[in-house]
Write a protein that holds these residues in place. Sequence first.
Motif, PDB file in Angstrom:
ATOM      1  N   GLY A   1       0.799  -1.224   0.000  1.00 46.82           N
ATOM      2  CA  GLY A   1       0.000   0.000   0.000  1.00 46.82           C
ATOM      3  C   GLY A   1       0.826   1.266   0.000  1.00 46.82           C
ATOM      4  O   GLY A   1       0.310   2.352   0.217  1.00 46.82           O
ATOM      5  N   GLY A   2       2.142   1.122  -0.270  1.00 43.67           N
ATOM      6  CA  GLY A   2       3.023   2.282  -0.294  1.00 43.67           C
ATOM      7  C   GLY A   2       2.810   3.161  -1.512  1.00 43.67           C
ATOM      8  O   GLY A   2       2.095   2.804  -2.452  1.00 43.67           O
TER       9      GLY A   2
ATOM     10  N   LYS B   1      -4.120   5.437 -12.851  1.00 47.26           N
ATOM     11  CA  LYS B   1      -5.170   4.556 -12.351  1.00 47.26           C
ATOM     12  C   LYS B   1      -4.551   3.423 -11.531  1.00 47.26           C
ATOM     13  O   LYS B   1      -3.547   2.845 -11.897  1.00 47.26           O
ATOM     14  CB  LYS B   1      -5.982   3.975 -13.518  1.00 47.26           C
ATOM     15  CG  LYS B   1      -7.150   3.120 -13.072  1.00 47.26           C
ATOM     16  CD  LYS B   1      -7.888   2.544 -14.271  1.00 47.26           C
ATOM     17  CE  LYS B   1      -9.022   1.617 -13.819  1.00 47.26           C
ATOM     18  NZ  LYS B   1      -9.719   0.992 -14.952  1.00 47.26           N
ATOM     19  N   ASN B   2      -5.214   3.110 -10.432  1.00 49.18           N
ATOM     20  CA  ASN B   2      -4.691   2.166  -9.442  1.00 49.18           C
ATOM     21  C   ASN B   2      -5.705   1.053  -9.222  1.00 49.18           C
ATOM     22  O   ASN B   2      -6.850   1.331  -8.890  1.00 49.18           O
ATOM     23  CB  ASN B   2      -4.499   2.930  -8.132  1.00 49.18           C
ATOM     24  CG  ASN B   2      -3.331   2.433  -7.340  1.00 49.18           C
ATOM     25  OD1 ASN B   2      -3.104   1.237  -7.260  1.00 49.18           O
ATOM     26  ND2 ASN B   2      -2.600   3.355  -6.745  1.00 49.18           N
TER      27      ASN B   2
ATOM     28  N   THR C   1      -9.672  -0.716  -1.887  1.00 47.08           N
ATOM     29  CA  THR C   1      -8.994   0.571  -1.972  1.00 47.08           C
ATOM     30  C   THR C   1      -7.538   0.401  -1.523  1.00 47.08           C
ATOM     31  O   THR C   1      -7.176  -0.608  -0.916  1.00 47.08           O
ATOM     32  CB  THR C   1      -9.673   1.607  -1.065  1.00 47.08           C
ATOM     33  OG1 THR C   1      -9.547   1.184   0.307  1.00 47.08           O
ATOM     34  CG2 THR C   1     -11.155   1.750  -1.407  1.00 47.08           C
ATOM     35  N   VAL C   2      -6.710   1.412  -1.796  1.00 51.50           N
ATOM     36  CA  VAL C   2      -5.320   1.370  -1.349  1.00 51.50           C
ATOM     37  C   VAL C   2      -5.253   1.300   0.178  1.00 51.50           C
ATOM     38  O   VAL C   2      -4.428   0.580   0.743  1.00 51.50           O
ATOM     39  CB  VAL C   2      -4.539   2.604  -1.861  1.00 51.50           C
ATOM     40  CG1 VAL C   2      -3.131   2.632  -1.271  1.00 51.50           C
ATOM     41  CG2 VAL C   2      -4.453   2.586  -3.383  1.00 51.50           C
ATOM     42  N   ASN C   3      -6.143   2.031   0.848  1.00 54.28           N
ATOM     43  CA  ASN C   3      -6.159   2.002   2.319  1.00 54.28           C
ATOM     44  C   ASN C   3      -6.529   0.622   2.855  1.00 54.28           C
ATOM     45  O   ASN C   3      -5.957   0.164   3.855  1.00 54.28           O
ATOM     46  CB  ASN C   3      -7.131   3.051   2.868  1.00 54.28           C
ATOM     47  CG  ASN C   3      -6.546   4.452   2.815  1.00 54.28           C
ATOM     48  OD1 ASN C   3      -5.327   4.618   2.786  1.00 54.28           O
ATOM     49  ND2 ASN C   3      -7.399   5.459   2.782  1.00 54.28           N
TER      50      ASN C   3
ATOM     51  N   LYS D   1      -4.065  -1.700   5.075  1.00 49.46           N
ATOM     52  CA  LYS D   1      -4.483  -2.244   6.375  1.00 49.46           C
ATOM     53  C   LYS D   1      -4.278  -3.751   6.411  1.00 49.46           C
ATOM     54  O   LYS D   1      -3.764  -4.297   7.395  1.00 49.46           O
ATOM     55  CB  LYS D   1      -5.953  -1.895   6.626  1.00 49.46           C
ATOM     56  CG  LYS D   1      -6.450  -2.344   7.983  1.00 49.46           C
ATOM     57  CD  LYS D   1      -7.898  -1.913   8.195  1.00 49.46           C
ATOM     58  CE  LYS D   1      -8.403  -2.384   9.562  1.00 49.46           C
ATOM     59  NZ  LYS D   1      -9.840  -1.996   9.767  1.00 49.46           N
ATOM     60  N   PHE D   2      -4.665  -4.439   5.341  1.00 50.23           N
ATOM     61  CA  PHE D   2      -4.513  -5.898   5.291  1.00 50.23           C
ATOM     62  C   PHE D   2      -3.044  -6.294   5.326  1.00 50.23           C
ATOM     63  O   PHE D   2      -2.624  -7.145   6.121  1.00 50.23           O
ATOM     64  CB  PHE D   2      -5.181  -6.447   4.023  1.00 50.23           C
ATOM     65  CG  PHE D   2      -4.966  -7.923   3.822  1.00 50.23           C
ATOM     66  CD1 PHE D   2      -5.753  -8.844   4.491  1.00 50.23           C
ATOM     67  CD2 PHE D   2      -3.961  -8.388   2.978  1.00 50.23           C
ATOM     68  CE1 PHE D   2      -5.548 -10.205   4.333  1.00 50.23           C
ATOM     69  CE2 PHE D   2      -3.746  -9.746   2.812  1.00 50.23           C
ATOM     70  CZ  PHE D   2      -4.549 -10.661   3.486  1.00 50.23           C
ATOM     71  N   MET D   3      -2.240  -5.650   4.475  1.00 51.50           N
ATOM     72  CA  MET D   3      -0.828  -6.019   4.374  1.00 51.50           C
ATOM     73  C   MET D   3      -0.036  -5.600   5.609  1.00 51.50           C
ATOM     74  O   MET D   3       1.025  -6.158   5.890  1.00 51.50           O
ATOM     75  CB  MET D   3      -0.215  -5.395   3.117  1.00 51.50           C
ATOM     76  CG  MET D   3      -0.749  -5.988   1.818  1.00 51.50           C
ATOM     77  SD  MET D   3      -0.461  -7.755   1.682  1.00 51.50           S
ATOM     78  CE  MET D   3       1.322  -7.779   1.509  1.00 51.50           C
TER      79      MET D   3
END
Length: 529
Positions: A47-48, A91-92, A102-104, A108-110
Amino acid sequence: MINTLHIKNIGIIDDITINLNEGFNVLTGETGAGKTLIIGSLQILAGGRFSKEMIRKGEKNSYVEMSVYLPNSEYEDDTVIVSREINISGKNTCKINGRLVTVNELKKFMGNVIDIHGQNENQSILDIGTHIELLDDYASEKIKDLKLKYQKLYKEKQRKLDLLNYQVTEIENANLKINEEEELENTRKIMMSSEKIAVNLSEAEEQLNENTIDSMSIVIKSLEKIEQYNEEYEKIASRLKECYYEIQEASRDISCLNSDMEFNEEEQAKVEERLDLINSLKRKYGNNIKEILDYKNKINQEIFEIKNLEGYITSLKNKFKELENEMKKIANQMNSIRNEYAKELSEKINKELEELEMKSARFSINIELSEENIFNKNGLDKVEFLISTNVGEEAKPLIKIASGGEMSRIMLAIKNVLADVDKIPVIIFDEIDTGISGIAANVTGEKIKKISKKHQVICVTHLASIAAKGDYNYYVCKEIENDKTKTRVKQLTEEEILKEIARISSGTVTDISINHAKELRNMSLKEIA
């Protein structure tokens, strides 16, 4: 643990797949071959931040994917596929087991899967929010039952607040008005009877216009013709005229009402929807709108008491007094345990720092007990790790340590002491050996090796003494193909591992450097045994 890492179109990496293993995975290789890009890819997947400049020249997107084995997890086969694709347009796309996130959410998961540590990246240990969790994990058996009991009470309080807030919001959003229901019911009755009303109004209007009014007009004219012969004729004509005008007025009124009786299906649907909402609220909060609004005022007051009065005991008064007293009692017990174990943990970490040639450093743990009884999910305590790296210096938060090398060794000391209780399964070390050598380098390797017995470790290193301790060694190199530079990663055999250790230690592979490599390797194997 990470089973497989797939990287595509990042920097000089075109398309590589690395199969990783349990224990100590060591990455070595040429300068500029792509070792940093591999760690960077893991940071992206965690998520960086990502720069478009990282996309391989000539390509439109970059892609990173990993297969992670998480035993006893909620996922099928305990395997999770995590991926992130970034387009040159910005685009992500992030996915966890094929589900878009989402990236957040990915971060959070990682954050519970991998922990990356290096010269510029020290993730979890710099998050002050993790410090109390790490201390509690260290004090595990002593504090575990107390913490579970406290959090049960804390959640009870939070559930109460959540319910009250939901109820108030639901009632406020309805924007109810006194007598509104009666008005809506009347409107609905009229709407439901609109067809019947319209037919009868039309019939009444038609009969008045075609029969009554015309007939009366004829009667009045006939009497006017003979009123000179008898005054009674005049009186009757006068009375009929008054009725005639009244009936004309009534006919106009009926005509207006009839023109207003256009059936509007959309308006009726809105009335029905509004009444359904009111009936739903009546089932929950009262028999009528007044009772619903009274209930809202009551719980608003209750929320105010819970949230806004000074001190939770005061705010909850008699209703929550027993609950909060129990919470405070447990919180104080946890505070005593944390202070006891903070001292023990600090002493162990300081011993580790000495072994890592940071003899002047002093690690400490600051615990602040809230005097205002401001409860959080962990009690009344705020916990923060502090460090003083030189004699006479004031202890400062970890995040304010300037030296990346110092930070890396501090982190390693903490991780080594907490290896048994740290719940993050994968730990990544990116060149944390920079600036150390000799005894400190060997000790660093030993400590990383120790951590790898409890966690999967991925380590990028330039030191032979660390590379020699690897359970699995990978060589990262670059080659030119079709006028383009590409990164390649190869898992080494035992013979190749010795040659790589020899290359790292002396710069060239000779009989002398090979013998030195064998000695380092044998020493490492003895340490493992």
